[in-house]
Enzyme design. Structure first.
Site, PDB file in Angstrom:
ATOM      1  N   THR A 130       0.849  -1.195   0.000  1.00  9.94           N
ATOM      2  CA  THR A 130       0.000   0.000   0.000  1.00  9.94           C
ATOM      3  C   THR A 130       0.884   1.244   0.000  1.00  9.94           C
ATOM      4  O   THR A 130       2.073   1.164  -0.310  1.00  9.94           O
ATOM      5  CB  THR A 130      -0.988  -0.048   1.187  1.00  9.94           C
ATOM      6  OG1 THR A 130      -1.950   0.988   1.039  1.00  9.94           O
ATOM      7  CG2 THR A 130      -0.304   0.119   2.534  1.00  9.94           C
ATOM      8  N   ASN A 131       0.318   2.405   0.326  1.00 10.52           N
ATOM      9  CA  ASN A 131       1.111   3.639   0.375  1.00 10.52           C
ATOM     10  C   ASN A 131       0.599   4.533   1.499  1.00 10.52           C
ATOM     11  O   ASN A 131      -0.317   4.162   2.219  1.00 10.52           O
ATOM     12  CB  ASN A 131       1.071   4.340  -0.987  1.00 10.52           C
ATOM     13  CG  ASN A 131      -0.343   4.697  -1.377  1.00 10.52           C
ATOM     14  OD1 ASN A 131      -0.981   5.523  -0.755  1.00 10.52           O
ATOM     15  ND2 ASN A 131      -0.844   4.024  -2.414  1.00 10.52           N
ATOM     16  N   HIS A 132       1.175   5.726   1.618  1.00  9.17           N
ATOM     17  CA  HIS A 132       0.895   6.578   2.788  1.00  9.17           C
ATOM     18  C   HIS A 132      -0.391   7.397   2.694  1.00  9.17           C
ATOM     19  O   HIS A 132      -0.667   8.177   3.596  1.00  9.17           O
ATOM     20  CB  HIS A 132       2.047   7.572   2.985  1.00  9.17           C
ATOM     21  CG  HIS A 132       3.318   6.935   3.429  1.00  9.17           C
ATOM     22  ND1 HIS A 132       3.405   6.229   4.604  1.00  9.17           N
ATOM     23  CD2 HIS A 132       4.545   6.902   2.870  1.00  9.17           C
ATOM     24  CE1 HIS A 132       4.649   5.797   4.739  1.00  9.17           C
ATOM     25  NE2 HIS A 132       5.352   6.181   3.696  1.00  9.17           N
ATOM     26  N   SER A 133      -1.142   7.294   1.613  1.00 13.90           N
ATOM     27  CA  SER A 133      -2.321   8.165   1.482  1.00 13.90           C
ATOM     28  C   SER A 133      -3.330   7.892   2.604  1.00 13.90           C
ATOM     29  O   SER A 133      -3.619   6.744   2.926  1.00 13.90           O
ATOM     30  CB  SER A 133      -2.983   7.924   0.126  1.00 13.90           C
ATOM     31  OG  SER A 133      -4.217   8.598   0.084  1.00 13.90           O
TER      32      SER A 133
END
Ligand code: C5P
Length: 400
Positions: free
Chosen positions: A209-212
């Protein structure tokens, strides 16, 4: 603008409560219907009889009518109102509003209200300047509450400084402006907003996933809905509350987001692509937890579908807005996206700017279209949402 409007006037326990009588008269003269809600303490400062006579409605203080046991429905009251004005608002009530305390009818009505809310603080200068009060006001502003600044001058304590409730004439003017601003300019329009990070499973336990956080997309969805649009918020996993009036569609992976967005696009007038969609997903998802060994391992990834580009390919006269989060060569990358995905404009945020991008409550953006670039200073994500929706509104008006 005030003619025929339904206003709830909330009164709390401050010496400035005497000004609420004049405020109520001015609102009535402007053609408003007024219902007054008082905190128990407010009754010590101005009588319910005065306020009932001026508003030509019974005063609401308790959850139940002590005479006949009838329930005073804060939900119905919240729905009835076009605006909820709390004047005077004490430090105590502001603190409770900021933290969600609901121990009187004035506060439960605030939590139920779907309309614009305004507060006119009134207190002694040190209470007003105190960091707690200022933090509470900042929280409320951030959530869209209009704060009608107190004036400077002599205070009930005999001291002089900032804390006097704004004069009734000024409050009425500000309410008028607030209701003008909140007119339902996007009523009858349907928008899709994608928000948050996608999750790409590796096995039943791990994922990419990512930091959003989704904060920017949620703020945009809320702003579109506040202006009357019908909003479908296609959201990756987040703990954010669904903004008022927005319908959320929960998804996890980029493939799920693609399916939801393309299904909704057929009926939409526009879309704001705010999600941080994974560009790659594992080629295979293990059906059992992958066991570690002493060797290194690699995961083969394949490209995901570009949702924005797919919507852009059959955009027609509809509105499509994209985001670009860049670390270098910002302008060139943003312009390339504008063309490749057929966006009307791109919201560029650079990870180089302090306070911009993921997680925080602020953002610093530039709006880029085919002929111009407009840079904005660091703002709250809510304010950024408002300028993005202003631009969308402008495009909508031009395409009528
Ligand atoms: O190309 P890049 O991913 O940087 O483009 C960002 C923009 O494209 C954002 O508006 C994002 O929401 C959208 N996007 C998308 N589907 C993807 C990748 C990006 O909608 N698979």
């Amino acid at each position: 603008m005030l003619e025929g409007k339904h206003i709830i006037l909330g009164i709390t326990g401050s010496i400035a409560a005497y000004k609420a009588a004049m405020l109520c008269r001015l609102l009535k003269t402007a053609g408003c219907q007024v219902r007054v809600v008082m905190t128990p303490m407010a009754k010590q400062f101005i009588t319910p009889l005065t306020m009932a006579t001026l508003s030509r409605n019974p005063i609401l203080v308790d959850f139940f009518d002590p005479e006949n046991g009838a329930w005073n429905s804060h939900v119905a009251l919240g729905e009835w109102a076009d605006c909820y004005l709390i004047a005077p608002a004490t430090a105590n009530t502001l603190a409770k509003m900021a933290t969600g305390v609901a121990d009187n009818l004035l506060l439960t009505t605030y939590l139920s209200a779907r309309c614009p809310v305004a507060v006119a603080p009134a207190m002694d200068l040190d209470m007003y300047a105190h960091v707690s009060t200022q933090a509470n006001l900042a929280t409320l502003r951030e959530r869209g509450v209009k704060v009608i600044e107190p004036g400077e001058g002599e205070l009930a304590s005999g001291l002089s400084g900032k804390g006097r409730m704004a004069e009734p004439e000024q409050i009425v003017e500000e309410i008028d402006t607030l209701l003008c601003e909140k007119k339902k300019s996007l009523a009858g329009r349907r928008f899709i907003v994608t928000a948050g990070a996608t999750i790409e499973a590796i096995d039943p336990v791990r994922y990419i996933t990512n930091h959003s956080t989704g904060k920017m997309g949620y703020a945009i969805a809320g702003e579109l809905a506040a202006r009357g649009a019908d909003v479908r918020l296609i959201s990756g996993r987040t703990s954010l509350p669904v903004p008022q009036g927005v319908e959320r569609v929960d998804v996890l992976s980029a493939a799920e987001m693609y399916a939801a967005a393309t299904a909704q696009w057929e009926h939409a007038d526009g879309a704001v692509m705010c999600a941080a969609v994974a560009d790659y997903t594992p080629c295979e998802v293990a059906d059992r937890k992958i066991k570690k060994s002493d060797d290194d391992m690699s995961i083969r990834l394949r490209r995901t579908e570009d949702i924005a580009a797919r919507l852009g390919a059959d955009k027609g006269g509809r509105i499509l807005v994209g985001f670009a989060l860049e670390t270098d060569d910002e302008q060139a990358h943003a312009e390339a996206k504008l063309v490749k995905k057929n966006f009307d404009f791109v919201v560029l945020n650079s990870l180089r700017d302090a306070g911009a991008g993921f997680r925080g409550d602020t953002n610093k953006v530039a709006l880029i279209d085919r002929s111009s670039r407009t840079d904005y200073p660091l703002m709250s994500k809510r304010e950024v949402a408002a300028i993005i929706v202003d631009r969308i509104e402008h495009l909508t008006d031009n395409r009528k």
